[in-house]
Design a protein around this motif. Structure first.
Motif, PDB file in Angstrom:
ATOM      1  N   TRP A  72       0.840  -0.996   0.064  1.00 47.11           N
ATOM      2  CA  TRP A  72      -0.039   0.055   0.055  1.00 47.11           C
ATOM      3  C   TRP A  72       0.794   1.115  -0.047  1.00 47.11           C
ATOM      4  N   THR A  73       0.701   2.111  -0.875  1.00 42.02           N
ATOM      5  CA  THR A  73       1.113   3.720  -0.679  1.00 42.02           C
ATOM      6  C   THR A  73      -0.055   4.444  -1.248  1.00 42.02           C
ATOM      7  N   PRO A  74       0.026   5.712  -0.884  1.00 38.05           N
ATOM      8  CA  PRO A  74      -1.162   6.794  -1.159  1.00 38.05           C
ATOM      9  C   PRO A  74      -0.941   6.801  -2.808  1.00 38.05           C
ATOM     10  N   ASP A  75      -2.052   6.988  -3.564  1.00 41.38           N
ATOM     11  CA  ASP A  75      -1.892   7.072  -4.886  1.00 41.38           C
ATOM     12  C   ASP A  75      -3.194   8.146  -5.302  1.00 41.38           C
ATOM     13  N   TYR A  76      -2.981   9.297  -5.742  1.00 46.08           N
ATOM     14  CA  TYR A  76      -4.146  10.273  -6.368  1.00 46.08           C
ATOM     15  C   TYR A  76      -4.060  10.383  -7.887  1.00 46.08           C
ATOM     16  N   PRO A 120      -1.948   0.318   5.378  1.00 46.25           N
ATOM     17  CA  PRO A 120      -2.304   1.866   5.472  1.00 46.25           C
ATOM     18  C   PRO A 120      -1.433   2.467   6.820  1.00 46.25           C
ATOM     19  N   SER A 163      -1.007   6.519   9.047  1.00 47.79           N
ATOM     20  CA  SER A 163      -1.437   7.874   8.868  1.00 47.79           C
ATOM     21  C   SER A 163      -0.294   8.896   8.823  1.00 47.79           C
ATOM     22  N   PRO A 190       2.034  13.042   7.041  1.00 45.52           N
ATOM     23  CA  PRO A 190       1.484  12.023   6.403  1.00 45.52           C
ATOM     24  C   PRO A 190       2.545  11.602   5.221  1.00 45.52           C
ATOM     25  N   LEU A 191       1.824  10.103   4.878  1.00 42.97           N
ATOM     26  CA  LEU A 191       2.673   9.292   3.991  1.00 42.97           C
ATOM     27  C   LEU A 191       2.706   9.980   2.540  1.00 42.97           C
ATOM     28  N   ASP A 192       1.794  10.836   2.324  1.00 39.04           N
ATOM     29  CA  ASP A 192       1.856  11.532   1.025  1.00 39.04           C
ATOM     30  C   ASP A 192       2.658  12.498   0.713  1.00 39.04           C
ATOM     31  N   PRO A 242       3.794  11.349  -3.447  1.00 41.82           N
ATOM     32  CA  PRO A 242       2.335  11.325  -3.940  1.00 41.82           C
ATOM     33  C   PRO A 242       1.533  12.603  -3.946  1.00 41.82           C
ATOM     34  N   LEU A 243       1.605  13.328  -2.895  1.00 39.60           N
ATOM     35  CA  LEU A 243       0.950  14.937  -2.958  1.00 39.60           C
ATOM     36  C   LEU A 243       1.322  15.666  -3.978  1.00 39.60           C
TER      37      LEU A 243
END
Length: 312
Positions: A3-7, A33, A35, A135-137, A177-178
């Motif tokens: 899992w990784t953030p993805d936008y 996940p 936070s 945050p991880l992003d 990711p951000l």
């Protein structure tokens, strides 16, 4: 499953169309996940490794990882030392957490961070404490070899995964990711303090500007020998001392990766944390070039939680 953030991307990436990196790289994935990612740097600043304050500092480091005090110990940690530009010896306990609540309990109950929070600024040494928690992003990682785990990657529940967002200018930004939805612009112009901070003999809390980037680069050559070791310690250290362009080290790394392939024993990696403005660091009786003191947007003086007696 990782899992990784993805936008969905709304901000244009820096990677040129059709770009293919010339060397393989790996990023960090997580089994579940989370936070916030935390790296915590409590440190002693003293005259040298034999300074009387060094022993008590190391004893508190040991206590952080044993017995009852180790209940919320960092999931990965390193003990670092360096001599800074002012000639001071710095001992640093660097810890990583995936669980922000565990880190908060560690801050409140463990001897090392509690001691730094209680120090009186009249002590005959310096101390600083920098906490990077985002945050991880807002985190980007890259490794030249998936077989070695350093920094945040040494935490359980993480894995190195192949990634092709490298080898172009702006790649570090693209890996965040951000950056898909935020241009990550500074809120104002970059600044350097006109006069050194009056930090010695004082306890200061320094705040950074919005979107300040904290970059930790690592190099591991313990297993390197012969030609690879000689090439790294002569050529690349010379590059660092001479302040040549980034392209020089990148091109050299590409060439050596092609030359040694799987036999390469010099491993490089770095991690980037992009901080919000709320991040704050604490400095006690430190020289004015310590940490972000030369660049801090705010330098309020603060009182210790409770006066502590003389000692390390």
């Amino acid at each position: 499953m990782s899992w990784t953030p993805d936008y969905p991307r709304t901000v244009h990436e820096r990677r040129p169309p059709g770009h293919r990196p010339r060397a393989p790289r790996w990023t960090l994935g997580f089994d579940a996940p989370l936070s916030l990612a935390t790296s915590d740097y409590p440190a002693l600043q003293c005259a040298g490794p034999d300074d009387p304050a060094a022993g008590p500092f190391l004893e508190r480091v040991h206590a952080c990882h044993t017995g009852r005090d180790g209940a919320d110990a960092p999931e990965a940690w390193e003990l670092l030392s360096f001599t800074d530009e002012a000639g001071r010896h710095n001992l640093v306990h660097l810890g990583y957490w995936r669980d922000a609540t565990s880190h908060a309990r560690w801050l409140a109950t463990t001897p090392l961070p509690r001691r730094l929070a209680e120090l009186d600024a009249a002590v005959p040494f310096g101390a600083w404490h920098e906490v990077v928690q985002v945050p991880l992003d807002r985190v980007a990682r890259i490794h030249s070899d998936p077989r070695r785990a350093f920094g945040l990657a040494a935490c359980p529940g993480t894995r190195r995964e192949s990634r092709t967002v490298n080898g172009h200018f702006g790649a570090a930004r693209d890996r965040l990711p951000l950056s898909a939805t935020d241009p990550l612009e500074a809120a104002g112009p970059h600044r350097h303090r006109a006069r050194p901070a009056a930090s010695e003999g004082r306890r200061l809390r320094a705040e950074c500007g919005h979107h300040t980037a904290v970059i930790r680069s690592g190099r591991y050559w313990q297993r390197a020998e012969g030609e690879q070791l000689a090439d790294y310690t002569e050529a690349l250290e010379g590059w660092a001392a001479g302040h040549a362009t980034y392209a020089a080290i990148y091109e050299h790394a590409i060439a050596k990766n092609r030359q040694y392939g799987e036999a390469r024993t010099v491993v490089t990696w770095h991690e980037v944390f992009v901080l919000p403005r709320t991040a704050a660091f604490a400095y006690v009786n430190c020289h004015p070039a310590t940490g972000i003191l030369p660049y801090a947007t705010s330098l309020p003086a603060v009182e210790p939680d409770s006066p502590a007696p003389y000692g390390g």
